[in-house]
Design an enzyme around this catalytic site. Structure first.
Site, PDB file in Angstrom:
ATOM      1  N   GLY A  51       0.837  -1.416  -0.029  1.00 43.12           N
ATOM      2  CA  GLY A  51       0.000  -0.105   0.042  1.00 43.12           C
ATOM      3  C   GLY A  51       0.950   1.243  -0.063  1.00 43.12           C
ATOM      4  O   GLY A  51       1.003   2.022   1.166  1.00 43.12           O
ATOM      5  N   GLU A  90      13.258  -3.849  -4.087  1.00 45.73           N
ATOM      6  CA  GLU A  90      12.085  -4.292  -5.166  1.00 45.73           C
ATOM      7  C   GLU A  90      12.802  -4.080  -6.470  1.00 45.73           C
ATOM      8  O   GLU A  90      12.657  -4.731  -7.604  1.00 45.73           O
ATOM      9  CB  GLU A  90      10.849  -3.217  -4.997  1.00 45.73           C
ATOM     10  CG  GLU A  90      10.019  -3.217  -5.939  1.00 45.73           C
ATOM     11  CD  GLU A  90       8.769  -2.330  -5.858  1.00 45.73           C
ATOM     12  OE1 GLU A  90       9.006  -1.228  -5.179  1.00 45.73           O
ATOM     13  OE2 GLU A  90       7.951  -2.399  -6.571  1.00 45.73           O
ATOM     14  N   GLU A  95      12.098   7.316 -15.692  1.00 44.63           N
ATOM     15  CA  GLU A  95      12.632   8.599 -15.396  1.00 44.63           C
ATOM     16  C   GLU A  95      13.204   9.095 -14.164  1.00 44.63           C
ATOM     17  O   GLU A  95      14.185   9.815 -13.962  1.00 44.63           O
ATOM     18  CB  GLU A  95      11.595   9.616 -16.097  1.00 44.63           C
ATOM     19  CG  GLU A  95      11.422   9.625 -17.587  1.00 44.63           C
ATOM     20  CD  GLU A  95      10.529   8.360 -17.985  1.00 44.63           C
ATOM     21  OE1 GLU A  95       9.864   7.794 -17.175  1.00 44.63           O
ATOM     22  OE2 GLU A  95      10.721   7.943 -19.126  1.00 44.63           O
TER      23      GLU A  95
END
Lengths: 392, 348
Positions: free
Chosen positions: A127, A245, A379
């Site tokens: 979340g 991650e 980016e």
């Protein structure tokens, strides 16, 4: 890439292969090699088989029920499993909140949650993003206000992958709106998705699938013992988690497996009797993809070798995320091209994990648009590298 | 695996760097390197060399590329050594003096013990006393440059390094020493040469990268340093990423040249060549662009380094031919796998 393997690495690879030969159900590998996608149930089945062997948490230390494998062994296991057609385990529990709890969690949190990640009793979702806080995560607005032994949480999360399957969500909330810097007033809470006030709504993505959701939080009570780390210091946990991650998004093992599927597809497709893999224009694109993939594979090994025990990943991880996500997109693009006109019909079962060699590429092309957006858009990643690595 | 040179490789690379830095004082760089026996790294031990392999060369050649040294380190030191070491007992006898490797291709014809035709753009041939010619049939021939019927057309490459075209007019092999065949030698040397020039280019491109990064941090326009502009930051990040990937490929190519896995070696070397002809060309073009006007002047050192990268790109097989070779290798390898998709069909 086995040129870079030591004798011990080769022995480990053989052990992994022997295990995969005997324990990876045919039904699971068939799904992969028939260009279909693994269902949630298939993924859970594989999770439990690995848990049974003690191999589900490849990158956890032994004391928490992990394998204690070196980064190199983790990579070998991942690439062997992917090449054998095994489902990819979702990273949210194993690679994200698990390591965060080990680093920042209380003993009670570790005891309560880590075993349930291993056993797949709990499945987690992330979340973080909100409608107004995507790449600019620090501007998130979901509020948590302390009320006795609880926080009362109000707000909305979005792009919440697998929230429809998960029962827990690790969540970034704003606990101090007056903090000087936006990052300083953020905390990390663990939210039970069966709590009153939680609503999960699906978002359909352009591939027709249901990967992501909106999660609405209305006066959700979260006990304060589900705060991870210190109040208002959630950004530290989030940065640690995002670093992990990004490494996992590079998915070198998965790309390796998908490269081999693509090559087989190109070998078996014919234009006027000539195999697509022999077509000079298609062949040139495949060759450049191969060159980029080889470079990525070696760079990944360099990164793995650079990880000190228990330490952070180096600057190469951002590079792997950037190029890795592009490579995955290009694999799917060529697979789409390989199918030609047969990729054009929209098949209703495609979204349900169905599909075949015809729509494998187009589905993947559509799905993979997200790869250069999530976990830090390309980016934003370049901004980070410019600042942190190059000092610009 | 992080590809940092080991202590021995670092020591040797440092010795080279020291000689390059003191160029011309009191002896020439070439003499100095010879004196320190640094030119015999790859040579067989029985010829006074160290028998170093391709992986050992990467740090040294990168040092040369970064320094812009014009000496013929590859053509007249590293490659002849690699050829003689690889050929072992099948190597011809080589005399004292400067020796340069020349890789013959289809422009050179052998009939009745005589060579006719040419070998073009041979780096390092300008200094050679003896040509170590590798024939397509995998034999080495040590031929004096003053052999009857042989003429050399000497010139500078665009980066200032020396080279020559070799013209053969009924040159009798018996004028030199002819070795025995070493299976696969010619193809291996072609790949090793491409790898060596790529390692040199790696040093040059890393120097260009550092120079550009520094320039962005110091040059001011519109009252701000260039590095505060996001478009320029992103261009610099692309250069950083592509050069890191190139570094990975160069080390992979060197490692595979030292191995027996021929298919993997060809894949790695062709990948490197595709990078030189694609992403690396883009990188140096972008580095020049990021510098603005100063980047296109002859005086500014970036240009010379950029030309060095271009030379590595142009020599040892074109980017297109390496792309085609890589595609062919992929097709062959994929065809050799069991057909398990069962989805063969026309897509038209």
């Amino acid at each position: 890439m086995e040129l870079f393997y030591t004798k011990a690495d080769i022995a480990f690879r053989d052990e992994v292969r022997a295990f995969l030969d005997t324990h990876l159900p045919q039904e699971l590998s068939d799904t992969f090699f028939n260009f279909k996608r693994h269902s949630w149930e298939q993924m859970i089945r594989w999770h439990k088989i690995l848990a049974n062997k003690g191999w589900v948490a490849a990158h956890w230390p032994v004391e928490h029920g992990g394998t204690g494998w070196t980064p190199m062994q983790q990579y070998i296991f991942d690439s062997e499993a992917m090449m054998a057609g095994a489902p990819r385990l979702r990273p949210f529990g194993l690679k994200m909140i698990g390591p965060v709890l080990m680093r920042f969690g209380t003993d009670a949190q570790k005891e309560r949650f880590l075993p349930r990640i291993l056993s797949a009793e709990d499945y987690w979702c992330q979340g973080f993003s909100e409608p107004g806080a995507g790449s600019d995560l620090a501007s998130l607005k979901t509020r948590a206000v302390r009320d006795g032994d609880d926080y009362i949480v109000n707000g909305q999360k979005t792009w919440t992958t697998t929230a429809q399957h998960a029962n827990w969500m690790f969540t970034l909330v704003r606990t101090d709106p007056q903090a000087e810097k936006p990052q300083a007033g953020i905390s990390m809470l663990l939210i039970d998705l069966s709590s009153p006030g939680v609503t999960v709504r699906p978002i359909r993505t352009i591939d027709g699938d249901h990967h992501v959701n909106e999660v609405f939080l209305e006066d959700v009570r979260v006990p304060t013992n589900l705060l991870v780390g210190e109040e208002n210091r959630g950004w530290t946990c989030a940065k640690f988690l995002l670093g992990n991650e990004r490494v996992s998004i590079a998915n070198v093992g998965q790309s390796k497996a998908e490269m081999s599927l693509l090559k087989r597809l190109a070998r078996d497709r014919k234009i006027d009797g000539v195999a697509l893999i022999d077509d000079p224009v298609f062949g040139a694109k495949l060759a450049d993809l191969e060159a980029d993939f080889l470079a990525q594979e070696v760079t990944n090994l360099r990164m793995l070798a650079g990880i000190k025990p228990g330490g952070e990943v180096g600057p190469l991880s951002s590079l792997l995320k950037l190029r890795g996500s592009e490579i995955q997109q290009r694999i799917q693009e060529l697979a789409m091209e390989a199918a030609g006109a047969d990729a054009a019909p929209w098949r209703a079962d495609r979204a349900a994990g169905g599909g075949n060699g015809d729509d494998y590429g187009i589905h993947g092309w559509l799905t993979s648009r997200a790869f250069t957006i999530f976990g830090g858009s390309s980016e934003v990643m370049k901004n980070i590298v410019a600042k942190q690595t190059l000092g610009l | 695996m992080d590809f940092a040179p080991n202590s021995e490789q670092q020591m040797i690379a440092d010795s080279f760097a020291k000689v390059f830095a003191a160029a011309g004082e009191p002896r020439s760089v070439w003499e100095e390197l010879g004196e320190l026996e640094l030119l015999r790294l790859t040579w067989p031990e029985d010829l006074g060399g160290f028998g170093a392999g391709c992986s050992d060369l990467v740090a040294v050649l990168s040092e040369a590329g970064a320094s812009g040294a014009p000496e013929p380190l590859i053509g007249a030191a590293a490659l002849p050594g690699l050829a003689l070491t690889r050929a072992g007992a099948a190597a011809p006898t080589v005399p004292d003096g400067e020796i340069c490797l020349a890789l013959a291709d289809t422009n050179l014809h052998l009939a009745d013990g005589r060579l006719t035709g040419s070998v073009n753009v041979v780096p390092g041939a300008d200094v050679a006393d003896t040509l170590l010619l590798c024939l397509p049939d995998d034999r080495l021939v040590a031929l004096p440059v003053d052999a009857k019927g042989l003429s050399l057309e000497v010139y500078e490459l665009l980066d200032g390094r020396g080279a020559a075209d070799l013209h053969f007019q009924q040159v009798e092999l018996s004028q030199g020493s002819v070795g025995g065949p070493t299976p696969g030698l010619h193809a291996w040397l072609c790949d090793a040469a491409a790898m060596a020039f790529a390692a040199d280019a790696l040093g040059a491109i890393c120097a260009i990268r550092d120079m550009t990064q520094e320039y962005l941090k110091t040059r001011k326009q519109f009252g701000k340093t260039l590095c505060s502009f996001q478009a320029l930051q992103h261009a610099m990040v692309d250069i950083y990423h592509d050069t890191e990937h190139f570094l990975s490929l160069v080390h992979l190519a060197a490692k595979t040249c030292d191995s027996d896995d021929v298919a993997m070696r060809m894949r790695a070397v062709s990948s490197v060549k595709r990078y030189l002809g694609g992403r690396m060309r883009d990188c140096i073009a972008s580095a020049i662009q990021l510098h603005g006007g100063i980047g296109v002047t002859e005086e500014y050192p970036l240009g010379a380094l950029a030309k060095r990268v271009i030379v590595a790109d142009l020599l040892n097989g074109s980017s297109a031919s390496h792309g085609a070779r890589l595609a062919r290798l992929i097709a062959e390898e994929t065809r050799a796998e069991l057909n398990i998709t069962g989805q063969e069909k026309d897509v038209a």
